[in-house]
Scaffold this active site. Structure first.
Site, mmCIF file in Angstrom:
data_model
loop_
_atom_site.group_PDB
_atom_site.id
_atom_site.type_symbol
_atom_site.label_atom_id
_atom_site.label_comp_id
_atom_site.label_asym_id
_atom_site.label_seq_id
_atom_site.Cartn_x
_atom_site.Cartn_y
_atom_site.Cartn_z
ATOM 1 N N HIS A 159 0.852 -1.195 0.000
ATOM 2 C CA HIS A 159 0.000 0.000 0.000
ATOM 3 C C HIS A 159 0.879 1.234 0.000
ATOM 4 O O HIS A 159 1.804 1.351 0.796
ATOM 5 C CB HIS A 159 -0.922 0.039 1.216
ATOM 6 C CG HIS A 159 -1.718 1.315 1.290
ATOM 7 N ND1 HIS A 159 -2.834 1.521 0.506
ATOM 8 C CD2 HIS A 159 -1.535 2.458 2.004
ATOM 9 C CE1 HIS A 159 -3.313 2.732 0.745
ATOM 10 N NE2 HIS A 159 -2.547 3.320 1.647
ATOM 11 N N ASP B 224 -16.634 1.899 5.719
ATOM 12 C CA ASP B 224 -15.547 2.809 5.332
ATOM 13 C C ASP B 224 -16.012 3.793 4.269
ATOM 14 O O ASP B 224 -15.689 4.978 4.321
ATOM 15 C CB ASP B 224 -14.349 2.002 4.820
ATOM 16 C CG ASP B 224 -13.269 2.896 4.229
ATOM 17 O OD1 ASP B 224 -12.725 3.743 4.967
ATOM 18 O OD2 ASP B 224 -12.970 2.767 3.025
ATOM 19 N N LYS C 20 -9.542 -2.045 4.580
ATOM 20 C CA LYS C 20 -9.600 -2.531 3.190
ATOM 21 C C LYS C 20 -8.493 -3.554 2.914
ATOM 22 O O LYS C 20 -8.711 -4.544 2.217
ATOM 23 C CB LYS C 20 -9.507 -1.356 2.221
ATOM 24 C CG LYS C 20 -10.720 -0.429 2.257
ATOM 25 C CD LYS C 20 -10.730 0.549 1.106
ATOM 26 C CE LYS C 20 -9.721 1.653 1.235
ATOM 27 N NZ LYS C 20 -10.080 2.657 2.246
ATOM 28 N N SER D 213 -9.234 3.358 7.884
ATOM 29 C CA SER D 213 -9.707 3.307 6.496
ATOM 30 C C SER D 213 -8.766 2.471 5.639
ATOM 31 O O SER D 213 -9.206 1.592 4.886
ATOM 32 C CB SER D 213 -9.821 4.727 5.935
ATOM 33 O OG SER D 213 -10.206 4.690 4.585
ATOM 34 N N ARG E 202 -16.302 12.227 6.276
ATOM 35 C CA ARG E 202 -15.078 12.883 6.756
ATOM 36 C C ARG E 202 -14.812 14.184 6.025
ATOM 37 O O ARG E 202 -14.333 15.149 6.616
ATOM 38 C CB ARG E 202 -13.881 11.940 6.621
ATOM 39 C CG ARG E 202 -13.806 10.911 7.736
ATOM 40 C CD ARG E 202 -12.823 9.810 7.408
ATOM 41 N NE ARG E 202 -11.478 10.322 7.226
ATOM 42 C CZ ARG E 202 -10.490 9.621 6.653
ATOM 43 N NH1 ARG E 202 -10.721 8.400 6.216
ATOM 44 N NH2 ARG E 202 -9.293 10.142 6.530
#
Length: 376
Positions: A45, A124, A150, A146, A131
């Site tokens: 990520h 999410d 995932k 968040s 947000r």
């Protein structure tokens, strides 16, 4: 929920609370079970940046070297690009596979890229939209929950984090980036997952290009071991992308137990890339997703931007460069904005380079000359 988000924003959360928030978001929907697929499941990520295209290289490297790479990726929003947008610049490439197709692809070729489906972490999605309107975007616990909800939903065993800092990063300050990295690792380990983070500099764009099909062209050249031989700056910038991709691949392979140490993991990654196996895996990926690689488009229009003075490049505002990309439709400001696949920017110089008057600094690409003139 808005009240809860604001309370989290102002009061923060401790490690246990953040872990529980992540767990609640994770189990608000379906989680992918890949336990029947042999091998260590590992993903990467990135917190996002300009020209950040490493997933398209490292995914095939790791899968070709024996790892299993299930990737639920995102789209670009604001000044940063998105992996799904890059892949969808390949005609026919379908990133909207359902979870059944996702599992079958991972079983068959050990890699698959999809977007977040409606079954994955629906809480999410709802929280994310709130947000923005409650001014709670920049909350570390909410950011971490968040991201990790995932990633944990993918059915992974390990995760390599590429946490950016600098002018083009979400977290500009290296200390803040380090804090984010440590929090993400803490959540992963709280779930019994292996995790490691690299802090990487986004004070200048990564590689030679920013823009979807342009970045795919750059990745293909690297996967084919066909780096530019007549353009010295392009060759150097392609090598930037290649090196970061290899470093991230090495950490993924090491986490997966496919090498005894990082040095041998890097050697395995480099061998897999230089042998052409990684490119073959990318071709397999395109077949699974319906992508017609030979039809990858190239821009029809271009416009060079020249230097008005001589000297040395002291800094680059990567965020402003990313916003310029949005202006020429290489990115989006809202999820509903339409992207022009061939729009983008080529970089001719980077920090530290000497520049003379009237030397090209950037080339803008796209299909609309008026947009290029406006952005220049």
């Amino acid at each position: 929920m808005s009240a809860l988000l604001m309370a989290i924003f102002f009061r923060g959360m401790n490690e246990k609370e953040t872990l529980k928030l992540t767990e609640s978001m994770l189990h608000s929907g379906t989680t992918v079970d890949l336990s029947h697929v042999p091998g260590f499941k590992v993903d990467k990520h990135s917190t996002g940046g300009v020209g950040d295209k490493t997933s398209l290289i490292l995914g095939p490297i790791v899968a070709a070297a024996g790892g299993v790479v299930p990737m639920i990726s995102g789209r670009g929003l604001g000044h940063t690009g998105g992996t799904l947008d890059k892949l969808e610049s390949i005609p026919g490439f379908n990133t909207q596979l359902d979870l059944g197709q996702f599992k079958r692809a991972v079983e068959k070729i050990k890699i698959c890229f999809i977007g977040q489906t409606k079954e994955i972490c629906p809480a999410d999605k709802k929280i994310y939209s709130l947000r923005d309107v409650t001014a709670t975007v920049e909350s570390l616990p909410l950011i971490c929950a968040s991201i990790m909800s995932k990633k944990l939903a993918e059915g992974i065993d390990g995760l390599v984090l590429d946490v950016k800092f600098g002018s083009g990063a979400f977290m500009k300050d290296v200390k803040k980036s380090e804090e984010l990295a440590l929090n993400l690792i803490s959540i992963a380990k709280g779930y019994g997952k292996k995790a490691v983070a690299l802090l990487t500099n986004m004070d200048q764009p990564l590689g030679a290009f920013a823009g979807n099909s342009l970045e795919v062209h750059e990745c293909l050249a690297i996967l084919k071991n066909d780096l530019p031989s007549t353009n010295a700056s392009q060759h150097r910038f392609f090598n930037e992308t290649r090196e970061l991709s290899l470093q991230l691949s090495a950490h993924m392979l090491y986490l997966a137990g496919l090498a005894s140490d990082l040095k041998s993991a890097y050697a395995l990654a480099e061998k897999t890339l230089s042998s052409g196996q990684a490119y073959q895996k990318f071709e397999e990926l395109c077949v699974i997703h319906g992508g017609r690689l030979k039809e990858l488009p190239s821009p029809k229009q271009s416009l060079q931007v020249f230097s008005s003075q001589s000297g040395f490049v002291q800094k680059m505002n990567s965020e402003a460069i990313g916003i310029c990309g949005v202006l020429i439709h290489a990115g989006r400001t809202q999820v509903t904005d339409k992207i022009e696949p061939t729009a983008g920017i080529e970089f001719h110089v980077k920090i530290g380079d000497q520049v003379s008057v009237n030397q090209p600094l950037f080339t803008l690409f796209g299909s609309n000359k008026n947009l290029l003139l406006l952005a220049s």
